[in-house]
Scaffold this active site. Sequence first.
Site, PDB file in Angstrom:
ATOM      1  N   GLY A   1       0.843   1.218  10.077  1.00  0.00           N
ATOM      2  CA  GLY A   1       1.895   2.202   9.775  1.00  0.00           C
ATOM      3  C   GLY A   1       1.328   3.453   9.128  1.00  0.00           C
ATOM      4  O   GLY A   1       1.852   4.559   9.338  1.00  0.00           O
TER       5      GLY A   1
ATOM      6  N   GLY B   1       0.810  -1.215   0.000  1.00  0.00           N
ATOM      7  CA  GLY B   1       0.000   0.000   0.000  1.00  0.00           C
ATOM      8  C   GLY B   1       0.841   1.262   0.000  1.00  0.00           C
ATOM      9  O   GLY B   1       0.526   2.223  -0.700  1.00  0.00           O
TER      10      GLY B   1
ATOM     11  N   GLU C   1      -0.125 -12.818  -1.721  1.00  0.00           N
ATOM     12  CA  GLU C   1       0.650 -12.081  -0.709  1.00  0.00           C
ATOM     13  C   GLU C   1       0.878 -12.867   0.588  1.00  0.00           C
ATOM     14  O   GLU C   1       1.998 -12.918   1.095  1.00  0.00           O
ATOM     15  CB  GLU C   1      -0.065 -10.752  -0.410  1.00  0.00           C
ATOM     16  CG  GLU C   1       0.701  -9.908   0.587  1.00  0.00           C
ATOM     17  CD  GLU C   1       0.059  -8.553   0.836  1.00  0.00           C
ATOM     18  OE1 GLU C   1      -0.884  -8.187   0.105  1.00  0.00           O
ATOM     19  OE2 GLU C   1       0.501  -7.872   1.771  1.00  0.00           O
TER      20      GLU C   1
ATOM     21  N   SER D   1       7.334  -2.965   7.681  1.00  0.00           N
ATOM     22  CA  SER D   1       8.276  -1.832   7.606  1.00  0.00           C
ATOM     23  C   SER D   1       8.028  -0.778   8.683  1.00  0.00           C
ATOM     24  O   SER D   1       8.895   0.057   8.942  1.00  0.00           O
ATOM     25  CB  SER D   1       8.178  -1.157   6.234  1.00  0.00           C
ATOM     26  OG  SER D   1       8.319  -2.091   5.202  1.00  0.00           O
TER      27      SER D   1
HETATM   28  N1  ATP Z   1      10.762   5.258   3.972  1.00  0.00           N
HETATM   29  C1  ATP Z   1       9.514   5.160   4.390  1.00  0.00           C
HETATM   30  N2  ATP Z   1       8.532   5.893   3.827  1.00  0.00           N
HETATM   31  C2  ATP Z   1       7.265   5.794   4.245  1.00  0.00           C
HETATM   32  N3  ATP Z   1       6.874   4.975   5.234  1.00  0.00           N
HETATM   33  C3  ATP Z   1       7.795   4.198   5.840  1.00  0.00           C
HETATM   34  C4  ATP Z   1       9.162   4.256   5.435  1.00  0.00           C
HETATM   35  N4  ATP Z   1       9.839   3.354   6.175  1.00  0.00           N
HETATM   36  C5  ATP Z   1       8.965   2.770   6.990  1.00  0.00           C
HETATM   37  N5  ATP Z   1       7.711   3.266   6.809  1.00  0.00           N
HETATM   38  C6  ATP Z   1       6.532   2.809   7.581  1.00  0.00           C
HETATM   39  O1  ATP Z   1       6.183   1.564   7.054  1.00  0.00           O
HETATM   40  C7  ATP Z   1       4.781   1.531   6.741  1.00  0.00           C
HETATM   41  C8  ATP Z   1       4.546   0.614   5.566  1.00  0.00           C
HETATM   42  O2  ATP Z   1       4.925  -0.683   5.926  1.00  0.00           O
HETATM   43  P1  ATP Z   1       4.969  -1.877   4.867  1.00  0.00           P
HETATM   44  O3  ATP Z   1       5.925  -1.542   3.792  1.00  0.00           O
HETATM   45  O4  ATP Z   1       5.209  -3.131   5.626  1.00  0.00           O
HETATM   46  O5  ATP Z   1       3.499  -1.792   4.336  1.00  0.00           O
HETATM   47  P2  ATP Z   1       2.913  -1.977   2.857  1.00  0.00           P
HETATM   48  O6  ATP Z   1       3.332  -3.312   2.361  1.00  0.00           O
HETATM   49  O7  ATP Z   1       3.272  -0.795   2.038  1.00  0.00           O
HETATM   50  O8  ATP Z   1       1.338  -1.922   3.152  1.00  0.00           O
HETATM   51  P3  ATP Z   1       0.244  -3.114   3.149  1.00  0.00           P
HETATM   52  O9  ATP Z   1       0.960  -4.392   3.457  1.00  0.00           O
HETATM   53  O10 ATP Z   1      -0.727  -2.719   4.223  1.00  0.00           O
HETATM   54  O11 ATP Z   1      -0.312  -3.083   1.769  1.00  0.00           O
HETATM   55  C9  ATP Z   1       4.410   2.995   6.514  1.00  0.00           C
HETATM   56  O12 ATP Z   1       3.043   3.213   6.743  1.00  0.00           O
HETATM   57  C10 ATP Z   1       5.298   3.703   7.506  1.00  0.00           C
HETATM   58  O13 ATP Z   1       4.716   3.723   8.796  1.00  0.00           O
HETATM   59 MG    MG Z   2       2.723  -5.242   2.919  1.00  0.00          MG
END
Ligand code: ATP
Ligand code: MG
Length: 280
Positions: free
Chosen positions: A127, A11, A76, A231
């Site tokens: 996040g 996302g 996923e 993340s």
């Molecule tokens: N460089 C960055 N930029 C933006 N957010 C970051 C960064 N590093 C860490 N984050 C955090 O990590 C979160 C996203 O985590 P992750 O990548 O695991 O989710 P995603 O895979 O994008 O989302 P989902 O699995 O819900 O579709 C963000 O919402 C933020 O809180």
């Molecule tokens: Mg994810």
Amino acid sequence: MQNVIGIDAGGTLTKVAYINDQNEMAFKIFPSNDFAQVKHWIEQHAHIQEIGLTGGRTKQLLEVLNTMKSIQYLVEFEATIKGVRYLLKKEGHQLKRGIITNIGTGTSIHYMEDTEHFRVGGTGIGGGTLTGLSTIMTGISDFNEITKKAHDGSRESIDLFVKDIFQGMEPPISGHLTASNFGNVSILKDKKHKDQDLLATIQGLVGEVISTLSIQFAEERKSESIIYIGSTLMNNEHLKKVIGNYTILKKHHPIFLTNSGFAGAIGALLFKVEQSKQTS
Ligand SMILES: Nc1ncnc2c1ncn2[C@@H]1O[C@H](COP(=O)(O)OP(=O)(O)OP(=O)(O)O)[C@@H](O)[C@H]1O
Ligand SMILES: [Mg+2]
């Protein structure tokens, strides 16, 4: 195996796992709102032939990548669990069962036992909530700045703790537990709060909701361990502390894995690596 990569288009963030020139697993992160960057990176690595692709934004990324390489879509949850199993083994954990809480943009919770796994629930608190509330309340939107500032912040003047209510009395539960996240604001009527304190308190809210829910699923499944990934935990010691401390207090075992935000991308890479070994 350098011609194979795994991508998790999430996302918020798109994660890439690949094998570098030293034959080690390496990682890249791109913002999911600019897929041209991902395309550019793949073009720069002309030797890449096969891509395992997972994540909720798979379709959107595919439209940008077009048919530039051989791309296979992977579910996923399957990719993420495969990545988690790999990281658990790498760090020497031997678990029969466990709750896996993926703190991405939102939070998805899974149960894993032996070779089986399934989704047990989730929450929209994740996040994205952390960065969204931080931006609205402090104007700070950069994730690294949020985590750095939160680390120096205090929740004392914003959160209401059990001990604040039971003043002069023996509280029925630990006085240090949160009675009400942000609950002290209306009581103290103190309108001025430092950014670092607000950021620490937002992390408290997000971490406590996620760990409370995870613990309930762990109890339901009679699982001691809860593996927290995603993340949102990256370089985020404050959130890990909130989640870890509460999980331990509730007599469960929290596990935080290095590079856990890349679990989906790692799983996608491993699927493709295994596939090419079978066909070669
Ligand atoms: N460089 C960055 N930029 C933006 N957010 C970051 C960064 N590093 C860490 N984050 C955090 O990590 C979160 C996203 O985590 P992750 O990548 O695991 O989710 P995603 O895979 O994008 O989302 P989902 O699995 O819900 O579709 C963000 O919402 C933020 O809180
Ligand atoms: Mg994810």
